[in-house]
Design a protein around this motif. Structure first.
Motif, PDB file in Angstrom:
ATOM      1  N   LEU A   1       3.440  23.394 -30.963  1.00 44.59           N
ATOM      2  CA  LEU A   1       3.035  22.064 -30.526  1.00 44.59           C
ATOM      3  C   LEU A   1       1.948  21.481 -31.403  1.00 44.59           C
ATOM      4  CD1 LEU A   1       3.112  22.168 -26.648  1.00 44.59           C
ATOM      5  CD2 LEU A   1       4.652  21.037 -28.202  1.00 44.59           C
ATOM      6  N   SER A   2       1.056  22.339 -31.960  1.00 44.30           N
ATOM      7  CA  SER A   2      -0.004  21.765 -32.793  1.00 44.30           C
ATOM      8  C   SER A   2       0.491  21.592 -34.224  1.00 44.30           C
ATOM      9  CB  SER A   2      -1.251  22.643 -32.747  1.00 44.30           C
ATOM     10  OG  SER A   2      -1.118  23.724 -33.635  1.00 44.30           O
TER      11      SER A   2
ATOM     12  N   ASP B   1       4.445  14.132 -28.085  1.00 42.90           N
ATOM     13  CA  ASP B   1       3.448  14.866 -27.296  1.00 42.90           C
ATOM     14  C   ASP B   1       3.159  14.130 -26.002  1.00 42.90           C
ATOM     15  OD1 ASP B   1       3.264  16.769 -29.266  1.00 42.90           O
ATOM     16  OD2 ASP B   1       1.759  15.626 -30.371  1.00 42.90           O
ATOM     17  N   ILE B   2       3.034  12.792 -26.134  1.00 40.51           N
ATOM     18  CA  ILE B   2       2.780  11.988 -24.931  1.00 40.51           C
ATOM     19  C   ILE B   2       3.950  12.115 -23.966  1.00 40.51           C
ATOM     20  CG2 ILE B   2       2.193   9.704 -24.115  1.00 40.51           C
ATOM     21  CD1 ILE B   2       1.208   9.065 -26.877  1.00 40.51           C
ATOM     22  N   ALA B   3       5.184  12.128 -24.518  1.00 42.44           N
ATOM     23  CA  ALA B   3       6.360  12.255 -23.655  1.00 42.44           C
ATOM     24  C   ALA B   3       6.333  13.579 -22.912  1.00 42.44           C
ATOM     25  CB  ALA B   3       7.634  12.134 -24.495  1.00 42.44           C
ATOM     26  N   LEU B   4       5.939  14.656 -23.606  1.00 42.06           N
ATOM     27  CA  LEU B   4       5.865  15.978 -22.964  1.00 42.06           C
ATOM     28  C   LEU B   4       4.876  15.965 -21.811  1.00 42.06           C
ATOM     29  CD1 LEU B   4       6.718  18.925 -23.074  1.00 42.06           C
ATOM     30  CD2 LEU B   4       4.913  19.333 -24.704  1.00 42.06           C
ATOM     31  N   VAL B   5       3.684  15.382 -22.078  1.00 34.35           N
ATOM     32  CA  VAL B   5       2.660  15.330 -21.027  1.00 34.35           C
ATOM     33  C   VAL B   5       3.140  14.453 -19.875  1.00 34.35           C
ATOM     34  CG1 VAL B   5       0.330  14.576 -20.530  1.00 34.35           C
ATOM     35  CG2 VAL B   5       0.797  15.793 -22.613  1.00 34.35           C
ATOM     36  N   TYR B   6       3.864  13.371 -20.198  1.00 37.52           N
ATOM     37  CA  TYR B   6       4.362  12.495 -19.142  1.00 37.52           C
ATOM     38  C   TYR B   6       5.358  13.223 -18.258  1.00 37.52           C
ATOM     39  CZ  TYR B   6       5.030   8.068 -16.944  1.00 37.52           C
ATOM     40  OH  TYR B   6       5.014   7.069 -16.026  1.00 37.52           O
TER      41      TYR B   6
ATOM     42  N   GLU C   1      -5.158  25.912 -39.173  1.00 32.24           N
ATOM     43  CA  GLU C   1      -6.521  26.066 -39.680  1.00 32.24           C
ATOM     44  C   GLU C   1      -7.238  27.096 -38.827  1.00 32.24           C
ATOM     45  OE1 GLU C   1      -8.508  22.328 -39.669  1.00 32.24           O
ATOM     46  OE2 GLU C   1      -6.905  21.386 -40.837  1.00 32.24           O
ATOM     47  N   GLY C   2      -8.244  27.707 -39.444  1.00 33.04           N
ATOM     48  CA  GLY C   2      -8.941  28.799 -38.769  1.00 33.04           C
ATOM     49  C   GLY C   2      -9.525  28.413 -37.427  1.00 33.04           C
ATOM     50  N   TRP C   3     -10.208  27.267 -37.401  1.00 35.26           N
ATOM     51  CA  TRP C   3     -10.914  26.858 -36.184  1.00 35.26           C
ATOM     52  C   TRP C   3      -9.948  26.597 -35.036  1.00 35.26           C
ATOM     53  CZ3 TRP C   3     -14.589  27.010 -33.072  1.00 35.26           C
ATOM     54  CH2 TRP C   3     -14.901  25.992 -32.189  1.00 35.26           C
ATOM     55  N   LEU C   4      -8.848  25.877 -35.329  1.00 32.35           N
ATOM     56  CA  LEU C   4      -7.878  25.554 -34.287  1.00 32.35           C
ATOM     57  C   LEU C   4      -7.152  26.805 -33.813  1.00 32.35           C
ATOM     58  CD1 LEU C   4      -6.477  22.136 -35.398  1.00 32.35           C
ATOM     59  CD2 LEU C   4      -7.536  22.710 -33.236  1.00 32.35           C
ATOM     60  N   LEU C   5      -6.855  27.727 -34.743  1.00 31.45           N
ATOM     61  CA  LEU C   5      -6.195  28.965 -34.340  1.00 31.45           C
ATOM     62  C   LEU C   5      -7.111  29.776 -33.432  1.00 31.45           C
ATOM     63  CD1 LEU C   5      -4.352  30.144 -37.548  1.00 31.45           C
ATOM     64  CD2 LEU C   5      -3.432  29.010 -35.547  1.00 31.45           C
ATOM     65  N   ALA C   6      -8.417  29.771 -33.736  1.00 33.65           N
ATOM     66  CA  ALA C   6      -9.376  30.504 -32.895  1.00 33.65           C
ATOM     67  C   ALA C   6      -9.420  29.886 -31.502  1.00 33.65           C
ATOM     68  CB  ALA C   6     -10.756  30.478 -33.538  1.00 33.65           C
ATOM     69  N   LEU C   7      -9.431  28.560 -31.437  1.00 34.23           N
ATOM     70  CA  LEU C   7      -9.403  27.877 -30.137  1.00 34.23           C
ATOM     71  C   LEU C   7      -8.166  28.287 -29.344  1.00 34.23           C
ATOM     72  CD1 LEU C   7     -10.447  24.166 -30.703  1.00 34.23           C
ATOM     73  CD2 LEU C   7     -11.605  25.883 -29.344  1.00 34.23           C
TER      74      LEU C   7
ATOM     75  N   THR D   1      12.882  20.075 -37.917  1.00 34.45           N
ATOM     76  CA  THR D   1      11.451  19.979 -38.177  1.00 34.45           C
ATOM     77  C   THR D   1      10.713  20.324 -36.897  1.00 34.45           C
ATOM     78  OG1 THR D   1      11.615  17.657 -37.654  1.00 34.45           O
ATOM     79  CG2 THR D   1      11.607  18.242 -39.981  1.00 34.45           C
ATOM     80  N   ILE D   2       9.392  20.160 -36.928  1.00 33.44           N
ATOM     81  CA  ILE D   2       8.597  20.444 -35.739  1.00 33.44           C
ATOM     82  C   ILE D   2       8.917  19.422 -34.648  1.00 33.44           C
ATOM     83  CG2 ILE D   2       6.470  19.115 -35.946  1.00 33.44           C
ATOM     84  CD1 ILE D   2       5.127  21.975 -35.944  1.00 33.44           C
TER      85      ILE D   2
END
Lengths: 122, 97, 168
Positions: free
Chosen positions: C18-19, B60-65, C23-29, A62-63
């Motif tokens: 990572l995200s 994600d927090i672990a990555l930033v840490y 969605e369009g807005w986040l992809l544009a960002l 998964t992700i």
């Protein structure tokens, strides 16, 4: 199948935990800063990798597992860099690594000293 | 007992051992090394905690840490070495890129 | 140009993974920040063969499994030494010469050495490495020069070798 994956991840997590403890014991027992870096190296490589592989099996494809893999990859690139920076800072500050003398080197040194003494006498 | 809780306990014990080195460490570099290992262990604990509470956002927090731990250790090593984070370079040297 | 494109691709992949939100807005960002980062990196002149080495990527992927096996072996050795009651370490400082041609190859080799427990690179200057080794096993492995040979193969001897001194 589920059971097999569980058993393997139990195994990996326990091996990883054991290596973490071994690294920490090395950090405590080894005699000087440069040899302690090897103990920290165990924590950074084997302990972390085994724990991450254990979690990887539990997450499946998964992700989450991709993120785990990214963290592991990142650590494998950064941990030698930090160790190197620290080793250079310690060396430049004048800390000398504890060194086991080679047998031949010790003999050579003794021979040199002896010759020096003889020369002084002459 | 859950497999992740046992891993978390092992990580906590390891953190304790590393802390002993951080308090004892004869030179400042021993302390930095212990702090770096402590940061790695904290990152691991955060990741394991994410699995323990079944909230993968913790990764994600672990990555930033991990990122902050890396930069922090480099910065402290540099600061102890030069007594400055941006030491002046001789002869207007732009520095190594 | 190729390196800038590949940097953009890697950053885009990282953003998406990572995200995990499409969605369009986040992809544009994401696209905006990728463009900003690539522009800055280009202005800082860090996008080159050294900063973004895509020419060794496939060979590096083939090298990593071997490195992983070495790391496991070295870990086992150092763990045994740490746990034995008398701590039979033989710390030594060794001077070795790297056979790689580019600075990237030197750094690759030094990092590989540090990554295997039992050996830590203390200094690296013009291909002359000073290495601290903890055990007999680590010392033997280092002096056998197999890692050096493999990193040299990863780096690719056929590459033009002038690059390493371009910025000096």
């Amino acid at each position: 199948m589920e059971l097999l994956i569980d058993v393997i991840s139990w195994f990996l997590l326990i091996v990883g935990s054991a290596f973490l403890l071994v690294g920490a014991i090395g950090l405590l027992r080894l005699p000087d800063i440069f040899s302690r870096m090897h103990g920290a190296g165990i924590i950074d490589t084997m302990g972390t990798a085994m724990l991450f592989f254990g979690m990887f099996l539990q997450a499946g494809f998964t992700i989450v597992s991709i993120k785990l893999f990214l963290i592991l990859l990142f650590l494998m690139f950064t941990s030698p860099t930090t160790t190197h920076a620290l080793a250079r800072a310690a060396l430049d500050a004048g800390l000398k690594p504890l060194v086991d003398d080679d047998e031949p080197d010790a003999k050579k040194l003794a021979l040199l000293k002896k010759r020096k003494k003889e020369r002084k006498r002459l | 007992m859950n497999m992740f809780s046992s891993a978390a306990i092992a990580i906590l014990v390891t953190m304790l051992l590393v802390l002993i080195r951080a308090f004892k460490g004869p030179t400042v570099y021993d302390r930095i090394l212990a702090a770096n290992s402590f940061g790695t262990l904290t990152m691991l604990l955060i990741a394991v905690n994410g699995f323990l509470s079944e909230r993968p956002d913790f990764l994600d927090i672990a990555l930033v840490y991990a990122l902050i731990n890396f930069i922090g250790t480099i910065a402290v090593s540099k600061f102890v070495h030069f007594k400055d984070l941006a030491p002046p370079l001789p002869n207007n040297d732009p520095g190594d890129i | 140009m190729l390196h800038a494109l590949s940097l953009g691709g890697v950053l885009g992949l990282l953003w998406l993974l990572l995200s995990g939100i499409f969605e369009g807005w986040l992809l544009a960002l994401g696209l905006g920040s990728i463009i900003v980062v690539v522009t800055f990196a280009n202005r800082m002149d860090v996008i080159d063969r050294e900063g973004h080495p895509i020419h060794i990527s496939w060979r590096a992927l083939l090298y990593w499994p071997w490195l992983a096996r070495e790391i496991v072996k070295a870990n086992w050795d150092v763990a045994r030494v740490i746990l034995s009651p008398k701590i039979p370490i033989t710390p030594k400082v060794l001077r070795i010469n790297a056979t790689q041609v580019t600075e990237l190859g030197h750094v690759f080799y030094a990092n590989s050495i540090t990554l295997t427990p039992g050996t830590v690179t203390l200094s690296l200057k013009n291909g002359a490495l000073i290495v601290h080794s903890l055990t007999k096993f680590a010392e033997k492995g280092l002096l056998s020069g197999e890692m050096d040979r493999r990193v040299h193969a990863v780096e690719g001897a056929d590459d033009n070798t002038v690059i390493s001194n371009e910025h000096v």
